[in-house]
Design a protein around this motif. Structure first.
Motif, mmCIF file in Angstrom:
data_model
loop_
_atom_site.group_PDB
_atom_site.id
_atom_site.type_symbol
_atom_site.label_atom_id
_atom_site.label_comp_id
_atom_site.label_asym_id
_atom_site.label_seq_id
_atom_site.Cartn_x
_atom_site.Cartn_y
_atom_site.Cartn_z
ATOM 1 N N TYR A 81 0.821 -1.197 0.000
ATOM 2 C CA TYR A 81 0.000 0.000 0.000
ATOM 3 C C TYR A 81 0.857 1.251 0.000
ATOM 4 O O TYR A 81 2.019 1.227 0.371
ATOM 5 N N VAL A 82 0.228 2.367 -0.386
ATOM 6 C CA VAL A 82 0.801 3.699 -0.242
ATOM 7 C C VAL A 82 0.020 4.380 0.875
ATOM 8 O O VAL A 82 -1.207 4.338 0.901
ATOM 9 N N ILE A 83 0.728 4.994 1.813
ATOM 10 C CA ILE A 83 0.108 5.564 3.003
ATOM 11 C C ILE A 83 -0.258 7.026 2.784
ATOM 12 O O ILE A 83 0.541 7.805 2.273
ATOM 13 N N SER A 84 -1.481 7.373 3.200
ATOM 14 C CA SER A 84 -1.915 8.764 3.281
ATOM 15 C C SER A 84 -2.446 8.977 4.691
ATOM 16 O O SER A 84 -3.408 8.324 5.085
ATOM 17 N N GLN A 85 -1.839 9.847 5.443
ATOM 18 C CA GLN A 85 -2.281 10.057 6.818
ATOM 19 C C GLN A 85 -3.522 10.944 6.830
ATOM 20 O O GLN A 85 -3.564 11.975 6.179
ATOM 21 N N THR A 86 -4.543 10.510 7.567
ATOM 22 C CA THR A 86 -5.778 11.288 7.658
ATOM 23 C C THR A 86 -5.872 12.033 8.983
ATOM 24 O O THR A 86 -6.255 13.180 9.017
ATOM 25 N N THR A 87 -5.556 11.381 10.075
ATOM 26 C CA THR A 87 -5.535 12.032 11.384
ATOM 27 C C THR A 87 -4.269 11.595 12.108
ATOM 28 O O THR A 87 -3.469 10.836 11.567
ATOM 29 N N LYS A 88 -4.149 12.016 13.356
ATOM 30 C CA LYS A 88 -2.948 11.676 14.116
ATOM 31 C C LYS A 88 -2.827 10.170 14.330
ATOM 32 O O LYS A 88 -1.740 9.606 14.281
ATOM 33 N N ASN A 89 -3.930 9.475 14.559
ATOM 34 C CA ASN A 89 -3.903 8.047 14.865
ATOM 35 C C ASN A 89 -4.449 7.172 13.755
ATOM 36 O O ASN A 89 -4.719 5.998 13.986
ATOM 37 N N ALA A 90 -4.647 7.706 12.568
ATOM 38 C CA ALA A 90 -5.226 6.890 11.496
ATOM 39 C C ALA A 90 -4.588 7.263 10.162
ATOM 40 O O ALA A 90 -4.083 8.360 9.981
ATOM 41 N N LYS A 94 -3.699 2.775 0.272
ATOM 42 C CA LYS A 94 -4.292 2.718 -1.057
ATOM 43 C C LYS A 94 -3.411 1.957 -2.026
ATOM 44 O O LYS A 94 -2.207 2.149 -2.067
ATOM 45 N N ASN A 95 -4.050 1.057 -2.791
ATOM 46 C CA ASN A 95 -3.422 0.371 -3.911
ATOM 47 C C ASN A 95 -4.535 -0.150 -4.796
ATOM 48 O O ASN A 95 -5.264 -1.060 -4.425
ATOM 49 N N ASP A 96 -4.693 0.426 -5.982
ATOM 50 C CA ASP A 96 -5.783 0.058 -6.878
ATOM 51 C C ASP A 96 -5.655 -1.356 -7.423
ATOM 52 O O ASP A 96 -6.629 -1.928 -7.894
ATOM 53 N N ASN A 97 -4.479 -1.962 -7.369
ATOM 54 C CA ASN A 97 -4.270 -3.305 -7.897
ATOM 55 C C ASN A 97 -4.589 -4.407 -6.892
ATOM 56 O O ASN A 97 -4.536 -5.583 -7.227
ATOM 57 N N MET A 98 -4.904 -4.048 -5.650
ATOM 58 C CA MET A 98 -5.178 -5.046 -4.616
ATOM 59 C C MET A 98 -6.665 -5.392 -4.593
ATOM 60 O O MET A 98 -7.497 -4.652 -5.097
ATOM 61 N N GLY A 99 -6.974 -6.531 -3.969
ATOM 62 C CA GLY A 99 -8.360 -6.931 -3.796
ATOM 63 C C GLY A 99 -9.110 -5.943 -2.927
ATOM 64 O O GLY A 99 -10.300 -5.706 -3.102
ATOM 65 N N ILE A 100 -8.427 -5.352 -1.957
ATOM 66 C CA ILE A 100 -8.981 -4.287 -1.118
ATOM 67 C C ILE A 100 -8.223 -3.019 -1.506
ATOM 68 O O ILE A 100 -7.122 -2.777 -1.023
ATOM 69 N N PRO A 101 -8.773 -2.186 -2.425
ATOM 70 C CA PRO A 101 -7.987 -1.061 -2.943
ATOM 71 C C PRO A 101 -7.735 0.061 -1.940
ATOM 72 O O PRO A 101 -6.734 0.744 -2.023
ATOM 73 N N VAL A 102 -8.650 0.242 -0.982
ATOM 74 C CA VAL A 102 -8.480 1.290 0.022
ATOM 75 C C VAL A 102 -8.779 0.692 1.387
ATOM 76 O O VAL A 102 -9.806 0.056 1.581
ATOM 77 N N ALA A 103 -7.876 0.874 2.320
ATOM 78 C CA ALA A 103 -8.070 0.378 3.683
ATOM 79 C C ALA A 103 -7.816 1.523 4.655
ATOM 80 O O ALA A 103 -7.015 2.407 4.389
ATOM 81 N N ASN A 104 -8.519 1.507 5.768
ATOM 82 C CA ASN A 104 -8.353 2.524 6.792
ATOM 83 C C ASN A 104 -7.848 1.843 8.052
ATOM 84 O O ASN A 104 -8.494 0.957 8.579
ATOM 85 N N HIS A 105 -6.678 2.234 8.507
ATOM 86 C CA HIS A 105 -6.103 1.673 9.730
ATOM 87 C C HIS A 105 -6.051 2.754 10.803
ATOM 88 O O HIS A 105 -5.675 3.886 10.528
ATOM 89 N N ARG A 106 -6.412 2.371 12.030
ATOM 90 C CA ARG A 106 -6.312 3.269 13.182
ATOM 91 C C ARG A 106 -5.295 2.683 14.148
ATOM 92 O O ARG A 106 -5.257 1.471 14.354
ATOM 93 N N TYR A 107 -4.486 3.545 14.756
ATOM 94 C CA TYR A 107 -3.406 3.110 15.626
ATOM 95 C C TYR A 107 -3.555 3.732 17.011
ATOM 96 O O TYR A 107 -3.876 4.911 17.136
ATOM 97 N N PHE A 108 -3.297 2.913 18.035
ATOM 98 C CA PHE A 108 -3.325 3.376 19.410
ATOM 99 C C PHE A 108 -2.058 2.879 20.090
ATOM 100 O O PHE A 108 -1.824 1.673 20.181
ATOM 101 N N ALA A 109 -1.251 3.800 20.559
ATOM 102 C CA ALA A 109 0.030 3.450 21.165
ATOM 103 C C ALA A 109 -0.179 2.841 22.548
ATOM 104 O O ALA A 109 -0.928 3.378 23.356
ATOM 105 N N ILE A 110 0.469 1.723 22.784
ATOM 106 C CA ILE A 110 0.462 1.103 24.103
ATOM 107 C C ILE A 110 1.606 1.690 24.925
ATOM 108 O O ILE A 110 1.451 2.017 26.088
ATOM 109 N N ASP A 111 2.767 1.815 24.303
ATOM 110 C CA ASP A 111 3.930 2.458 24.904
ATOM 111 C C ASP A 111 4.759 3.037 23.774
ATOM 112 O O ASP A 111 4.248 3.237 22.673
ATOM 113 N N ASP A 112 6.027 3.311 24.006
ATOM 114 C CA ASP A 112 6.874 3.905 22.967
ATOM 115 C C ASP A 112 7.218 2.932 21.848
ATOM 116 O O ASP A 112 7.693 3.345 20.800
ATOM 117 N N VAL A 113 7.001 1.653 22.062
ATOM 118 C CA VAL A 113 7.430 0.641 21.099
ATOM 119 C C VAL A 113 6.256 -0.072 20.430
ATOM 120 O O VAL A 113 6.298 -0.358 19.243
#
Length: 135
Positions: A81-90, A94-113
């Motif tokens: 995929y190619v990443i486009s940041q939408t918010t601080k945690n998400a 995007k990749n038009d050649n994949m079965g899922i062309p657009v995916a939305n991932h959200r991230y929540f930090a547990i610690d620094d790692v």
């Protein structure tokens, strides 16, 4: 005298080549250190996921191995995929050649790692989460 000039030119040429080889090695080393690798393992009652993410700039490679515990079966998938940041945690992947062309991932930090990553924008559940740690 002409031989000294030829020898000097050849020496200068060899030194120039060695300089550019050394410069390329430095660029390769710096580029390698710009890559971040995340590895995670998530266990559900019927299966486990092992994820390996490699990010270089806006490019993201996701490798997922799914182990089904009850039927002794393993599935492996690779997503690019190619990443486009939408918010601080998400971000939007995007990749038009994949079965899922657009995916939305959200991230929540547990610690620094380590972080929790949810693969859908609305529902945060155990079925669409993975935990990854910076390697």
């Amino acid at each position: 005298m002409k031989e000294k000039i030829k020898h000097l030119l050849v020496s200068r040429f060899v030194l120039t080549i060695l300089f550019f080889v050394f410069l390329n090695m430095i660029i390769i080393a710096l580029t390698y250190h710009q890559t971040s690798t995340w590895i995670g393992h998530t266990r559900l009652p019927d299966r486990t996921y092992t994820t390996h993410l490699v990010q270089y700039r806006n490019d993201l490679d996701i490798y997922v191995a799914t182990y089904h515990l009850d039927i002794d079966k393993v599935n492996s998938k690779h997503y690019q995929y190619v990443i486009s940041q939408t918010t601080k945690n998400a971000n939007v992947l995007k990749n038009d050649n994949m079965g899922i062309p657009v995916a939305n991932h959200r991230y929540f930090a547990i610690d620094d790692v380590c972080t929790l990553a949810f693969r859908t924008p609305s529902k945060a559940s155990i079925n669409n989460v993975s935990m990854s740690c910076l390697y």
